[in-house]
Design a protein around this motif. Structure first.
Motif, PDB file in Angstrom:
ATOM      1  N   ARG A 155      -9.169   8.275   9.144  1.00  5.37           N
ATOM      2  CA  ARG A 155     -10.149   8.400   8.061  1.00  5.37           C
ATOM      3  C   ARG A 155     -10.275   7.097   7.289  1.00  5.37           C
ATOM      4  N   GLU A 156     -11.358   7.011   6.521  1.00  3.66           N
ATOM      5  CA  GLU A 156     -11.546   5.832   5.676  1.00  3.66           C
ATOM      6  C   GLU A 156     -10.429   5.718   4.644  1.00  3.66           C
ATOM      7  N   SER A 157      -9.906   6.839   4.199  1.00  2.00           N
ATOM      8  CA  SER A 157      -8.848   6.810   3.189  1.00  2.00           C
ATOM      9  C   SER A 157      -7.492   6.421   3.769  1.00  2.00           C
ATOM     10  N   ASP A 158      -7.332   6.501   5.090  1.00  2.00           N
ATOM     11  CA  ASP A 158      -6.076   6.108   5.724  1.00  2.00           C
ATOM     12  C   ASP A 158      -5.963   4.580   5.749  1.00  2.00           C
ATOM     13  N   VAL A 159      -4.735   4.094   5.722  1.00  2.97           N
ATOM     14  CA  VAL A 159      -4.492   2.651   5.688  1.00  2.97           C
ATOM     15  C   VAL A 159      -3.663   2.263   6.905  1.00  2.97           C
ATOM     16  N   GLU A 208       0.819  -1.206   0.000  1.00  2.45           N
ATOM     17  CA  GLU A 208       0.000   0.000   0.000  1.00  2.45           C
ATOM     18  C   GLU A 208       0.857   1.263   0.000  1.00  2.45           C
ATOM     19  N   VAL A 209       2.020   1.206   0.633  1.00  2.00           N
ATOM     20  CA  VAL A 209       2.932   2.361   0.576  1.00  2.00           C
ATOM     21  C   VAL A 209       3.408   2.564  -0.861  1.00  2.00           C
ATOM     22  N   ASP A 210       3.700   1.466  -1.562  1.00  2.00           N
ATOM     23  CA  ASP A 210       4.066   1.550  -2.988  1.00  2.00           C
ATOM     24  C   ASP A 210       2.977   2.261  -3.781  1.00  2.00           C
ATOM     25  N   ARG A 211       1.739   1.832  -3.558  1.00  2.00           N
ATOM     26  CA  ARG A 211       0.616   2.401  -4.304  1.00  2.00           C
ATOM     27  C   ARG A 211       0.419   3.875  -3.973  1.00  2.00           C
TER      28      ARG A 211
END
Length: 572
Positions: free
Chosen positions: A473-477, A420-423
């Motif tokens: 937030r929902e956008s946070d991973v 996910e960091v890559d993305r």
């Protein structure tokens, strides 16, 4: 569903039914031609197969478009022709050889035209309204990305406010309400855009359940799970609480981290949105579009593949949770396609459900043995379709979570959070926005395990995971990087904002009290923040956040340090 949405749905259903009627008239005209050949005993084997496929399609779709008698009659004829086809194959009959078919079959085919004539040319608004797709169930994004509301209900609220105050530290929006004023409480609950959990003591449980039944719309019951607090843990008391309908029960003395975790899981369970991604593979375009419309109206993302040659590319592009596939797709076999799908390792666990008019149990088992998981027999009602798909998508996502998420916290595993960091780095380059990565670690965690035991250590880790889900937030991973370390991705977030956010979360976590028997303890956290945009590859951004974290550890722990790419180093 508002009136505009209802009108739009009705219009689209009406148009689909018009298209079906038009196609059915053409199909019956073709079938009448086959009936004439049957009368003359001049029906070639190849034409018999075409006749069978037309009847198969009609049997599977007519009921969905409001013509159940037509579908049932088509199925009766279809079965007769199937037996003839199987006999012809066994006898090695060539495609141009005539097949003997009973004149009664020709008569039954002609009856289909009369059944179609009974149908109206167009559907009325009332008819469409009755046949409209089930509305989307109330769904929420859960605690990750939105606050969870905890409403404590009762008559005497002397006890609950203290508990409500304790739960608020975990990031929940907590409030109290009196059952003496049900209209006021119901209005406050309906105003909540977030997922709500009802909390009560066991003596008030019956009245709380009555309140939910009488003052909250039935379609929204899934929004309001009831968590009951009691004083007894005997089988009789637990059975009584379960009989009254409580979703969860906790006995005093309360384990607050466990209670908070249960509230969190209830919110997430009822908050998953969207409710699934379904790829429908059916050469009957009108029927496939009808299924898509019904599922989309119910909050499920659906896509139709009518040409089987597009199946594999659509699988990769769409990444469904479930495939609904007809067994017969003109020149293609759904059974063969299911086997083909399983050739790719990534789709070995993908649920495949046959949606077919095949109702012979032996044939169903034979088809299932070649790569699919279940059968739904056409025609299916819209409501049954939606409920079946929801159940299967939910189960598919549960299994996916077991493979992709850490079993203790429910967060992404190490390898996936790194992906996910890559993305996010790629998104930053495309969109030009600023994002941060955070490495977070529990302070003196070895001391927690050594002093209080690994069971208590697990409780601390789960509690922090729940707090992070609740506050981000929902956008946070969020991912569990390993042991007591967590890795966070904060998209479109400036470093100074990220630092303040993590500091606030750290203060809230430090206020939480954990209990080991009669002894309490508290835990703090340290974090390092790095700007993803400052690095050419994601591993360097993660390493920078890790360096900032250890700078924080060396500087006294219990705080947040921002990585500074300049030669000076990191900022506390």
């Amino acid at each position: 569903m508002n009136s505009i949405a209802v009108d739009q749905l009705q219009e689209r259903l009406r148009l689909l039914q018009e298209r079906f009627f038009e196609r059915a008239r053409g199909d019956i005209e073709t079938l009448s031609g086959f009936a004439r050949l049957i009368d003359q005993q001049q029906l070639p084997h190849s034409e018999l197969e075409k006749c069978y496929k037309l009847l198969h399609r009609m049997a599977g779709s007519a009921g969905t478009f409001g013509l159940p008698e037509l579908g049932q009659s088509a199925r009766v004829i279809e079965k007769q022709l199937k037996a003839l086809l199987e006999s012809a194959v066994s006898a090695d009959v060539a495609g141009d050889e005539f097949v003997s078919v009973s004149a009664e079959v020709a008569s039954e085919i002609r009856q289909l035209a009369r059944l179609l004539e009974k149908a109206p040319d167009v559907v009325t608004t009332a008819e469409v309204s009755q046949a409209k797709a089930p509305a989307a169930a109330e769904s929420y994004d859960g605690a990750h990305g939105m606050q969870v509301n905890v409403m404590a209900l009762g008559y005497s609220l002397d006890y609950l406010p203290g508990l409500v105050k304790s739960l608020a530290v975990y990031g929940f929006v907590c409030e109290s309400g009196s059952i003496d004023h049900p209209d006021d409480v119901a209005e406050r609950l309906r105003e909540r855009a977030n997922a709500s959990i009802l909390l009560c003591v066991d003596s008030a449980l019956g009245d709380v359940m009555d309140f939910r039944e009488q003052h909250l719309p039935k379609a929204e019951h899934r929004r309001f799970p009831v968590v009951c607090i009691g004083h007894e843990s005997s089988f009789d008391s637990l059975y009584r609480v379960a009989q009254q309908g409580a979703t969860a029960y906790f006995c005093e003395p309360l384990d607050l981290p466990e209670l908070a975790e249960r509230i969190e899981s209830l919110a997430l369970e009822r908050g998953s949105r969207p409710q699934g991604r379904v790829l429908i593979v059916d050469d009957d375009v009108e029927l496939g579009e009808h299924y898509c419309l019904v599922l989309k109206q119910a909050g499920i993302i659906a896509r139709l593949v009518s040409d089987p040659s597009d199946l594999m590319s659509e699988l990769s592009a769409f990444e469904p949770d479930l495939v609904l596939m007809d067994v017969q797709l003109r020149d293609f076999s759904g059974v063969t396609l299911a086997r083909l799908i399983r050739y790719e390792q990534r789709w070995l666990g993908l649920p495949i459900v046959y949606l077919s008019s095949e109702d012979n149990p032996e044939n169903q088992l034979d088809a299932l043995s070649k790569g699919a998981d279940e059968f739904l027999v056409k025609p299916v009602t819209d409501d049954y379709l939606v409920r079946s798909v929801r159940i299967r998508c939910y189960r598919a996502r549960q299994l996916s979570d077991l493979m992709n998420r850490d079993s203790l916290t429910g967060l992404l595993k190490h390898s996936l959070i790194k992906q996910e960091v890559d993305r996010e780095l790629a998104r930053c380059r495309r969109a030009g926005h600023t994002s941060c990565v955070v490495m977070l670690d529990l302070d003196h965690f070895k001391r927690v395990n050594d002093t209080w035991g690994h069971g208590q250590g697990d409780i601390v880790i789960r509690t922090l995971a729940n707090l992070l889900r609740n506050r981000l937030r929902e956008s946070d991973v969020i991912g569990r990087y390993g042991g007591e370390e967590f890795l966070l991705i904060l998209p479109d977030c400036e470093p100074t904002v990220a630092v303040k956010l993590i500091e606030a979360i750290g203060r809230s976590f430090a206020e939480l009290v954990f209990w080991a028997g009669d002894v309490s303890f508290q835990v703090t956290l340290s974090a390092g923040v790095a700007l993803i945009n400052d690095f050419p590859v994601s591993d360097q951004a993660i390493e920078a956040a890790d360096q900032a974290l250890y700078q924080r550890k060396r500087g006294g722990r219990n705080g947040v340090t921002l990585y500074d790419p300049s030669p000076v180093g990191v900022k506390s």
